[in-house]
Design an enzyme around this catalytic site. Sequence first.
Site, mmCIF file in Angstrom:
data_model
loop_
_atom_site.group_PDB
_atom_site.id
_atom_site.type_symbol
_atom_site.label_atom_id
_atom_site.label_comp_id
_atom_site.label_asym_id
_atom_site.label_seq_id
_atom_site.Cartn_x
_atom_site.Cartn_y
_atom_site.Cartn_z
ATOM 1 N N LYS A 100 -2.378 2.533 12.093
ATOM 2 C CA LYS A 100 -3.267 3.709 12.209
ATOM 3 C C LYS A 100 -4.723 3.293 11.994
ATOM 4 C CE LYS A 100 -3.335 5.209 7.485
ATOM 5 N NZ LYS A 100 -3.608 6.146 6.500
ATOM 6 N N LYS A 125 -10.138 3.610 7.288
ATOM 7 C CA LYS A 125 -11.526 3.427 6.821
ATOM 8 C C LYS A 125 -11.752 2.025 6.285
ATOM 9 C CE LYS A 125 -11.945 8.111 4.930
ATOM 10 N NZ LYS A 125 -10.944 8.367 3.886
ATOM 11 N N LYS A 145 0.021 0.344 -0.551
ATOM 12 C CA LYS A 145 -1.211 -0.045 -1.263
ATOM 13 C C LYS A 145 -0.926 -1.094 -2.327
ATOM 14 C CE LYS A 145 -4.531 3.181 0.128
ATOM 15 N NZ LYS A 145 -4.981 4.522 -0.111
HETATM 16 P P1 TYM Z 1 -7.998 10.347 3.779
HETATM 17 O O1 TYM Z 1 -9.332 10.309 3.160
HETATM 18 O O2 TYM Z 1 -7.263 9.056 3.948
HETATM 19 O O3 TYM Z 1 -8.060 11.021 5.194
HETATM 20 C C1 TYM Z 1 -8.594 12.317 5.414
HETATM 21 C C2 TYM Z 1 -7.748 13.034 6.451
HETATM 22 O O4 TYM Z 1 -7.721 12.287 7.675
HETATM 23 C C3 TYM Z 1 -6.367 12.083 8.076
HETATM 24 N N1 TYM Z 1 -6.272 10.760 8.736
HETATM 25 C C4 TYM Z 1 -5.889 10.583 9.990
HETATM 26 N N2 TYM Z 1 -5.497 11.443 10.942
HETATM 27 C C5 TYM Z 1 -5.165 10.926 12.152
HETATM 28 N N3 TYM Z 1 -5.238 9.593 12.434
HETATM 29 C C6 TYM Z 1 -5.625 8.702 11.512
HETATM 30 N N4 TYM Z 1 -5.702 7.417 11.811
HETATM 31 C C7 TYM Z 1 -5.975 9.188 10.217
HETATM 32 N N5 TYM Z 1 -6.399 8.579 9.084
HETATM 33 C C8 TYM Z 1 -6.573 9.563 8.189
HETATM 34 C C9 TYM Z 1 -5.564 12.123 6.795
HETATM 35 O O5 TYM Z 1 -4.214 12.433 7.038
HETATM 36 C C10 TYM Z 1 -6.289 13.179 5.992
HETATM 37 O O6 TYM Z 1 -5.830 14.458 6.338
HETATM 38 N N6 TYM Z 1 -4.980 11.801 0.087
HETATM 39 C C11 TYM Z 1 -5.893 12.290 1.085
HETATM 40 C C12 TYM Z 1 -7.063 13.091 0.500
HETATM 41 C C13 TYM Z 1 -6.635 14.219 -0.374
HETATM 42 C C14 TYM Z 1 -6.048 15.445 0.074
HETATM 43 C C15 TYM Z 1 -5.823 16.195 -1.111
HETATM 44 C C16 TYM Z 1 -5.697 15.951 1.327
HETATM 45 C C17 TYM Z 1 -6.749 14.290 -1.726
HETATM 46 N N7 TYM Z 1 -6.265 15.466 -2.156
HETATM 47 C C18 TYM Z 1 -5.248 17.472 -1.042
HETATM 48 C C19 TYM Z 1 -5.108 17.225 1.377
HETATM 49 C C20 TYM Z 1 -4.892 17.971 0.208
HETATM 50 C C21 TYM Z 1 -6.479 11.102 1.829
HETATM 51 O O7 TYM Z 1 -6.480 10.008 1.341
HETATM 52 O O8 TYM Z 1 -7.076 11.406 2.992
#
Ligand code: TYM
Length: 344
Positions: free
Chosen positions: A206, A209, A124
């Site tokens: 990957k 969003k 990032k």
């Molecule tokens: P975020 O918002 O990027 O994504 C949410 C969840 O989706 C999964 N993910 C994917 N899985 C498979 N293929 C992909 N291309 C893909 N892109 C995203 C992510 O692994 C995630 O599980 N930091 C986290 C949010 C968060 C969180 C937490 C998660 C904040 N606090 C505590 C677990 C526990 C995030 O940015 O997810």
Amino acid sequence: MPEQTLQAMQKEQKKRSLSGIQPTNTPHLGNYLGAMKNWVTLAEKFDALYFIADLHSITLRMEPAALRKQTFESFVLLLAMGIDPEKSVVFVQSSVSAHSELCWLLNCYTQYGELSRMTQFKDKSQKYPENINAGLFTYPVLMASDILLYQADFVPVGADQKQHIEIARDIAMRFNGAYSETFKLPEPYFTKSTAKIMSLSEPLKKMSKSDQNLNATVFVLDDRDTIIKKFKRAVTDSEADISYHEEDKGKAGINNLISVYCAMTKKTVAETEHEWQGKGYGDFKIAVGELVADGLKGIQQRYQELSADKEYISSCMKKGAERAASIAHRTLKKAQKKIGLFQV
Ligand code: TYM
């Protein structure tokens, strides 16, 4: 023994699942297949808490109106996907102040060196060189706070979050070691075949969003035609062989389509390869697109119904925040006490 007490005890013995999603855009197919589908399954078996990680999303600049809208949208989508807000605790991260409070405490138990090594921070800060803020750097500490506050057993996530769970465990072990057992050590939980769904345009990246390429990402609220169009345009390779080759980077596009196909049909890779033997990529892409569109249809319908009832959603958010806060506050108090903060 009164039935209520017995139920409460059974619940107490249940393992706890917890996870979050950032409201930086509408959730996409990777979020759904990689993480959220497992959230629904785990919520049926375990005590579950799921939240919208709005505090994490402000590490990148967001329009206030977009942040509000997307927080609401992601919250409603959790319910539309099948998470029952009566059984599970569903909430917005910023509505529970203990997340920020524990984050400060845990910042003091996290080393500069370990945060500097985090892949997401490195990625990032390269991508947004004009805004390498302290929040981006301590992002994993807030995430550790999210998890440790609730004494979670499992954290259902995609593969990209594994490193964050590892650092949460390291911080917990350090704190427990310095004082005494305070935090439970969480385990990541994922389904190997869908833990990393790839971009449809650049299958070595990957699905994300924030991809600028509109064909790269299938959002869960995309309409049927858009979904099928995006799959039709999915980048594959010049051969016409619907078979899975894990180690072959040139095959990343077709591998990804096969993973999505298997996730939607619950078929194995071998069954899929057999079914599509001798057939072309074009038909396969359309078939995958149709399956995804059909699979998301029910969620989209429930989303439309639920999002129209703003009062109901707002009451769910409020109730969720109260239930989460009462659990989180207990852990926060415990940590404050162990550190020696004066109890007034
Ligand atoms: P975020 O918002 O990027 O994504 C949410 C969840 O989706 C999964 N993910 C994917 N899985 C498979 N293929 C992909 N291309 C893909 N892109 C995203 C992510 O692994 C995630 O599980 N930091 C986290 C949010 C968060 C969180 C937490 C998660 C904040 N606090 C505590 C677990 C526990 C995030 O940015 O997810």
